[in-house]
Design a protein around this motif. Structure first.
Motif, PDB file in Angstrom:
ATOM      1  N   ASP A 232       1.045  -1.162   0.042  1.00  0.00           N
ATOM      2  CA  ASP A 232       0.014   0.008  -0.023  1.00  0.00           C
ATOM      3  C   ASP A 232       0.977   1.230  -0.001  1.00  0.00           C
ATOM      4  OD1 ASP A 232      -1.882   1.877   0.419  1.00  0.00           O
ATOM      5  OD2 ASP A 232      -2.161   1.507   2.594  1.00  0.00           O
ATOM      6  N   PRO A 233       0.898   2.009  -1.123  1.00  0.00           N
ATOM      7  CA  PRO A 233       1.821   3.063  -1.118  1.00  0.00           C
ATOM      8  C   PRO A 233       1.508   4.320  -0.049  1.00  0.00           C
ATOM      9  CG  PRO A 233      -0.072   3.311  -2.816  1.00  0.00           C
ATOM     10  CD  PRO A 233       0.113   1.781  -2.237  1.00  0.00           C
ATOM     11  N   ARG A 234       0.361   4.033   0.635  1.00  0.00           N
ATOM     12  CA  ARG A 234      -0.158   5.258   1.692  1.00  0.00           C
ATOM     13  C   ARG A 234       0.535   4.774   2.964  1.00  0.00           C
ATOM     14  NH1 ARG A 234      -5.840   7.258   1.769  1.00  0.00           N
ATOM     15  NH2 ARG A 234      -4.944   8.399   3.241  1.00  0.00           N
ATOM     16  N   SER A 235       0.987   3.764   3.107  1.00  0.00           N
ATOM     17  CA  SER A 235       1.650   3.212   4.399  1.00  0.00           C
ATOM     18  C   SER A 235       2.933   2.995   4.482  1.00  0.00           C
ATOM     19  CB  SER A 235       0.614   1.787   5.032  1.00  0.00           C
ATOM     20  OG  SER A 235       0.953   0.756   4.125  1.00  0.00           O
ATOM     21  N   ILE A 236       3.386   3.089   5.560  1.00  0.00           N
ATOM     22  CA  ILE A 236       5.048   2.920   5.911  1.00  0.00           C
ATOM     23  C   ILE A 236       5.030   1.397   6.872  1.00  0.00           C
ATOM     24  CG2 ILE A 236       7.279   3.673   6.959  1.00  0.00           C
ATOM     25  CD1 ILE A 236       6.290   6.354   6.237  1.00  0.00           C
ATOM     26  N   ARG A 237       5.446   0.456   6.310  1.00  0.00           N
ATOM     27  CA  ARG A 237       5.135  -0.768   7.162  1.00  0.00           C
ATOM     28  C   ARG A 237       6.533  -0.969   7.970  1.00  0.00           C
ATOM     29  NH1 ARG A 237       3.464  -0.744   2.391  1.00  0.00           N
ATOM     30  NH2 ARG A 237       5.371  -1.804   1.415  1.00  0.00           N
ATOM     31  N   VAL A 238       6.427  -1.227   9.306  1.00  0.00           N
ATOM     32  CA  VAL A 238       7.796  -1.257  10.115  1.00  0.00           C
ATOM     33  C   VAL A 238       7.751  -2.634  10.487  1.00  0.00           C
ATOM     34  CG1 VAL A 238       8.784  -0.479  11.934  1.00  0.00           C
ATOM     35  CG2 VAL A 238       7.909   1.237  10.520  1.00  0.00           C
ATOM     36  N   LEU A 239       8.475  -3.483  10.616  1.00  0.00           N
ATOM     37  CA  LEU A 239       8.673  -4.793  11.234  1.00  0.00           C
ATOM     38  C   LEU A 239       9.445  -4.379  12.829  1.00  0.00           C
ATOM     39  CD1 LEU A 239       8.367  -7.805  11.631  1.00  0.00           C
ATOM     40  CD2 LEU A 239      10.438  -8.187  10.358  1.00  0.00           C
ATOM     41  N   HIS A 240       8.590  -4.794  13.904  1.00  0.00           N
ATOM     42  CA  HIS A 240       9.237  -4.593  15.091  1.00  0.00           C
ATOM     43  C   HIS A 240       9.867  -5.787  15.854  1.00  0.00           C
ATOM     44  CE1 HIS A 240       8.733  -3.226  19.584  1.00  0.00           C
ATOM     45  NE2 HIS A 240       9.884  -3.111  19.445  1.00  0.00           N
ATOM     46  N   VAL A 241      10.988  -6.068  15.928  1.00  0.00           N
ATOM     47  CA  VAL A 241      11.366  -7.137  16.637  1.00  0.00           C
ATOM     48  C   VAL A 241      12.381  -6.846  17.958  1.00  0.00           C
ATOM     49  CG1 VAL A 241      11.674  -8.298  14.492  1.00  0.00           C
ATOM     50  CG2 VAL A 241      13.762  -7.238  15.385  1.00  0.00           C
ATOM     51  N   SER A 242      12.572  -7.872  18.473  1.00  0.00           N
ATOM     52  CA  SER A 242      13.271  -7.259  19.984  1.00  0.00           C
ATOM     53  C   SER A 242      13.839  -8.881  20.621  1.00  0.00           C
ATOM     54  CB  SER A 242      12.462  -6.808  21.035  1.00  0.00           C
ATOM     55  OG  SER A 242      13.258  -6.124  22.032  1.00  0.00           O
ATOM     56  N   ASP A 243      14.752  -8.357  21.460  1.00  0.00           N
ATOM     57  CA  ASP A 243      15.207  -9.765  22.271  1.00  0.00           C
ATOM     58  C   ASP A 243      15.537 -11.035  21.767  1.00  0.00           C
ATOM     59  OD1 ASP A 243      14.744  -8.611  25.611  1.00  0.00           O
ATOM     60  OD2 ASP A 243      13.499  -7.792  24.048  1.00  0.00           O
ATOM     61  N   ILE A 244      16.273 -11.091  20.533  1.00  0.00           N
ATOM     62  CA  ILE A 244      16.675 -11.976  19.592  1.00  0.00           C
ATOM     63  C   ILE A 244      17.480 -13.007  20.734  1.00  0.00           C
ATOM     64  CG2 ILE A 244      17.819 -12.780  17.770  1.00  0.00           C
ATOM     65  CD1 ILE A 244      16.809 -10.415  16.256  1.00  0.00           C
ATOM     66  N   HIS A 245      18.523 -12.536  21.299  1.00  0.00           N
ATOM     67  CA  HIS A 245      19.363 -13.438  22.173  1.00  0.00           C
ATOM     68  C   HIS A 245      20.053 -14.344  21.402  1.00  0.00           C
ATOM     69  CE1 HIS A 245      18.632 -11.631  26.186  1.00  0.00           C
ATOM     70  NE2 HIS A 245      17.120 -11.256  25.959  1.00  0.00           N
ATOM     71  N   LEU A 246      20.698 -13.960  20.640  1.00  0.00           N
ATOM     72  CA  LEU A 246      21.566 -15.117  19.692  1.00  0.00           C
ATOM     73  C   LEU A 246      20.809 -16.211  19.119  1.00  0.00           C
ATOM     74  CD1 LEU A 246      24.786 -15.118  21.830  1.00  0.00           C
ATOM     75  CD2 LEU A 246      24.535 -13.774  19.721  1.00  0.00           C
ATOM     76  N   ASN A 247      19.555 -16.186  19.020  1.00  0.00           N
ATOM     77  CA  ASN A 247      19.001 -17.386  18.156  1.00  0.00           C
ATOM     78  C   ASN A 247      18.783 -17.207  16.806  1.00  0.00           C
ATOM     79  OD1 ASN A 247      17.380 -19.441  17.484  1.00  0.00           O
ATOM     80  ND2 ASN A 247      15.828 -19.053  19.205  1.00  0.00           N
ATOM     81  N   PRO A 248      19.463 -18.278  16.108  1.00  0.00           N
ATOM     82  CA  PRO A 248      19.600 -18.055  14.705  1.00  0.00           C
ATOM     83  C   PRO A 248      18.457 -18.217  14.198  1.00  0.00           C
ATOM     84  CG  PRO A 248      20.598 -20.161  15.275  1.00  0.00           C
ATOM     85  CD  PRO A 248      20.349 -19.265  16.459  1.00  0.00           C
ATOM     86  N   ILE A 249      17.434 -18.788  14.586  1.00  0.00           N
ATOM     87  CA  ILE A 249      16.172 -18.953  13.934  1.00  0.00           C
ATOM     88  C   ILE A 249      15.465 -17.587  13.895  1.00  0.00           C
ATOM     89  CG2 ILE A 249      13.685 -20.016  14.668  1.00  0.00           C
ATOM     90  CD1 ILE A 249      14.850 -22.193  15.909  1.00  0.00           C
ATOM     91  N   ALA A 250      15.664 -16.631  14.606  1.00  0.00           N
ATOM     92  CA  ALA A 250      15.106 -15.293  14.578  1.00  0.00           C
ATOM     93  C   ALA A 250      15.358 -14.729  13.216  1.00  0.00           C
ATOM     94  CB  ALA A 250      15.738 -14.481  15.708  1.00  0.00           C
ATOM     95  N   TRP A 251      16.541 -14.821  12.624  1.00  0.00           N
ATOM     96  CA  TRP A 251      16.782 -14.486  11.114  1.00  0.00           C
ATOM     97  C   TRP A 251      15.719 -15.000  10.073  1.00  0.00           C
ATOM     98  CZ3 TRP A 251      18.750 -10.241  12.200  1.00  0.00           C
ATOM     99  CH2 TRP A 251      19.925  -9.989  12.906  1.00  0.00           C
ATOM    100  N   ASN A 252      15.630 -16.143  10.318  1.00  0.00           N
ATOM    101  CA  ASN A 252      14.823 -17.253   9.186  1.00  0.00           C
ATOM    102  C   ASN A 252      13.354 -16.203   9.357  1.00  0.00           C
ATOM    103  OD1 ASN A 252      16.641 -18.815   8.372  1.00  0.00           O
ATOM    104  ND2 ASN A 252      16.099 -20.241   9.932  1.00  0.00           N
ATOM    105  N   VAL A 253      12.792 -16.014  10.773  1.00  0.00           N
ATOM    106  CA  VAL A 253      11.494 -15.440  10.767  1.00  0.00           C
ATOM    107  C   VAL A 253      11.518 -13.996  10.243  1.00  0.00           C
ATOM    108  CG1 VAL A 253      10.069 -14.592  12.713  1.00  0.00           C
ATOM    109  CG2 VAL A 253      11.025 -16.944  12.864  1.00  0.00           C
ATOM    110  N   ILE A 254      12.680 -13.380  10.633  1.00  0.00           N
ATOM    111  CA  ILE A 254      12.613 -11.764  10.314  1.00  0.00           C
ATOM    112  C   ILE A 254      12.643 -11.763   8.658  1.00  0.00           C
ATOM    113  CG2 ILE A 254      14.091  -9.796  10.055  1.00  0.00           C
ATOM    114  CD1 ILE A 254      14.737 -10.387  12.985  1.00  0.00           C
ATOM    115  N   ARG A 255      13.423 -12.695   7.898  1.00  0.00           N
ATOM    116  CA  ARG A 255      13.484 -12.617   6.684  1.00  0.00           C
ATOM    117  C   ARG A 255      11.970 -13.117   5.934  1.00  0.00           C
ATOM    118  NH1 ARG A 255      18.644 -14.564   6.936  1.00  0.00           N
ATOM    119  NH2 ARG A 255      17.939 -16.714   7.228  1.00  0.00           N
ATOM    120  N   SER A 256      11.361 -14.035   6.655  1.00  0.00           N
ATOM    121  CA  SER A 256      10.012 -14.392   5.994  1.00  0.00           C
ATOM    122  C   SER A 256       8.954 -13.406   6.251  1.00  0.00           C
ATOM    123  CB  SER A 256       9.606 -15.524   6.714  1.00  0.00           C
ATOM    124  OG  SER A 256       8.137 -15.971   6.408  1.00  0.00           O
ATOM    125  N   LEU A 257       9.109 -12.616   7.356  1.00  0.00           N
ATOM    126  CA  LEU A 257       7.901 -11.547   7.628  1.00  0.00           C
ATOM    127  C   LEU A 257       8.501 -10.369   6.551  1.00  0.00           C
ATOM    128  CD1 LEU A 257       7.797 -11.855  11.590  1.00  0.00           C
ATOM    129  CD2 LEU A 257       5.944 -12.638   9.761  1.00  0.00           C
TER     130      LEU A 257
END
Length: 519
Positions: free
Chosen positions: A230-255
């Motif tokens: 949607d050109p009228r919206s700015i979409r922000v992905l909010h993440v926090s407290d990854i704590h060295l878990n490599p699985i988080a990068w897979n989740v972040i890339r997918s989202l």
């Protein structure tokens, strides 16, 4: 006395018989509803199966298997309406999607078909419930008159339940669906926040969007469509407290890909101990391809912060503001460094909030403020419409009296590998926030929750900001502090802050060599 005792005995026995009749009738009616089966109905181009079941929570569930389910809290009566999408008439769906004239008629078609299907379902359910109550009464009491009394009681109860469902029906509940299923299908099924806020002002349009999205998804079979940006919206992905878990990068890339986000905001604790060997973990930031705004957490050392700053696309904010992707963001790193056991850590809430308040002079007028701890974020009450935080490993949102919303994110890393120490897995959580490109105000957000280690569930909850253009009022000028009362806009020039690097503090100070410390 004997007469009174006899009267009480008679009344008690009669009340017991009436209660027994009511219980048997209720059980029979509910069994009748359970056995009533499914009503087949054609809703637009979608072939559906509709069923009605008793439930503790009144809701409508749309099952778009294998993509997932959408749940709407549509009423308060103890009934669950389940609509299963069983098949798509591909030719009719294609015609409705491609022909503007047919598309304009789609809301009316869907409403008429849906009402016809629900009407048939209600009639069948009532007949089956009445038959169940009658049969149960005959089988238990073996007296037709008593069974008819049970049927009458069941009819009254069912009529009351139906009236309650109709009276408490909320068309606006279709604006905030709860989604669970394939993460790739979520944006397409739930829809865009801007469209939901500005375009779909009636439940008829909501149903149209849902049916159209499902038609498109089934039509593509295995190739799911990406999110319609949607050109009228700015979409922000909010993440926090990854704590060295490599699985988080897979989740972040997918989202990032499925929701087509414009930037990522990480509110800290990307590492666990802040050591140099952990720095390699942050190299994934440079491969994400979108701005990555980072705010230091209490498990991140200054060495961690410098390692993040070296990555491509990284924007490190520590007591400064910067415009990123159309939003002005102020970030403040956490003053504590928990892994440094040689330094006392004081996490008194009043002092943490005052720490944030001490930095108001540098905030300016940002569109949002990002900190690690939500308690620190409260110190910016009245200075911004939105505060993002983490630290608690549990998602929450609070609207402060000044109009500032504080959104605390859960752990996008499932609290890291330390989650293995707990009996229950910590869920992986993140949120996609939709800001208006013109006003810079939050319009809606999707909370995404994935099951923790060993689990496969996906749950998405859509929230719509009720008053995105609300006035943000300044916080009171006088606020309590550990040593008395000071101005709510006290600047560092008026005295050293509660935490100041390089100076002693009764609370804590960041160790000069903490970044090199091995733990």
């Amino acid at each position: 006395m004997n007469v009174a005792r006899i009267l009480r005995t008679v009344l008690t026995s009669r009340a017991s018989r009436i209660a027994a009749v009511l219980v048997v009738a209720a059980v029979g009616a509910w069994l009748g509803i359970f056995l009533s089966g499914t009503v087949r109905a054609q809703v637009g181009p979608v072939e559906t199966g509709m069923s009605l079941r008793p439930a503790w929570r009144g809701e409508t569930v749309v099952d778009a298997s294998p993509l997932g389910t959408l749940a709407f809290h549509t009423h308060d009566a103890p009934l669950r309406l389940r609509i299963t999408l069983e098949n798509i008439d591909q030719e009719r769906a294609k015609a409705l999607i491609e022909d503007p004239r047919l598309a304009d008629r789609l809301p009316g078609i869907i409403e008429r078909d849906l009402l016809d299907g629900v009407r048939a379902l209600v009639i069948r359910s009532l007949l089956c419930a009445g038959a169940g109550a009658l049969v149960a009464g005959v089988l238990v009491f073996r007296r037709p008159k008593v069974a008819l009394l049970g049927l009458l009681a069941a009819s009254v109860g069912l009529a009351g339940t139906g009236a309650l469902a109709a009276y408490t029906f909320r068309p606006n509940s279709l604006v905030e669906p709860r989604y669970s299923g394939l993460i790739a299908a979520a944006p397409s099924l739930v829809g865009s926040a801007e469209s939901i806020v500005t375009k779909f002002e009636s439940y008829r349009s909501q149903l149209t969007k849902l049916v159209t999205n499902v038609s498109k998804l089934y039509d593509t079979v295995s190739t799911l469509p990406l999110y319609d940006g949607d050109p009228r919206s700015i979409r922000v992905l909010h993440v926090s407290d990854i704590h060295l878990n490599p699985i988080a990068w897979n989740v972040i890339r997918s989202l990032k890909d499925q929701f087509a986000v414009d930037m990522i905001i990480d509110t800290g604790d990307i590492s666990d101990h802040g050591t140099k060997p952990e720095n390699k973990f942050v190299e994934e930031i440079g491969r994400l391809g979108v701005p990555y705004v980072y705010i230091r957490g209490n498990h991140d050392s200054m060495t961690t912060q410098k390692a993040v700053a070296k990555q491509k696309n990284a924007v490190v904010l520590d007591d400064r503001s910067q415009s990123v992707g159309g939003l002005t963001i102020y970030g403040l790193g956490d003053p504590r460094f928990t892994p440094d056991k040689s330094v006392a850590v004081d996490s008194d809430p009043a002092k943490l909030e005052q720490w944030g308040r001490d930095h108001l002079a540098k905030v300016g007028k940002p569109d949002l403020v990002a900190v690690h701890d939500g308690i620190i974020g409260r110190g910016f009450s009245g200075a911004t419409p939105m505060v993002l935080a983490g630290h608690a490993h549990a998602r929450s949102t609070t609207m402060l009296p000044t109009g500032t919303r504080v959104l605390v994110q859960g752990s996008t890393g499932g609290a890291g590998l330390r989650a293995l120490e707990h009996a229950e897995p910590t869920p992986v959580q993140a949120s996609v926030l939709y800001f208006d490109r013109e006003t810079k105000r939050l319009r809606a957000w999707d909370d995404i929750t994935l099951g923790g280690l060993g689990e496969q569930s996906v749950y998405i909850q859509r929230h719509v900001e009720e008053n995105p253009g609300r006035m943000i009022s300044p916080a009171p000028t006088n606020a309590p502090t550990p040593s008395g009362t000071v101005s709510g806009t006290r600047t560092p020039a008026a005295g050293p802050p509660l935490w100041h690097q390089g100076q002693s503090s009764p609370m804590l100070q960041r160790s000069p060599t903490e970044g090199d410390r091995e733990t």
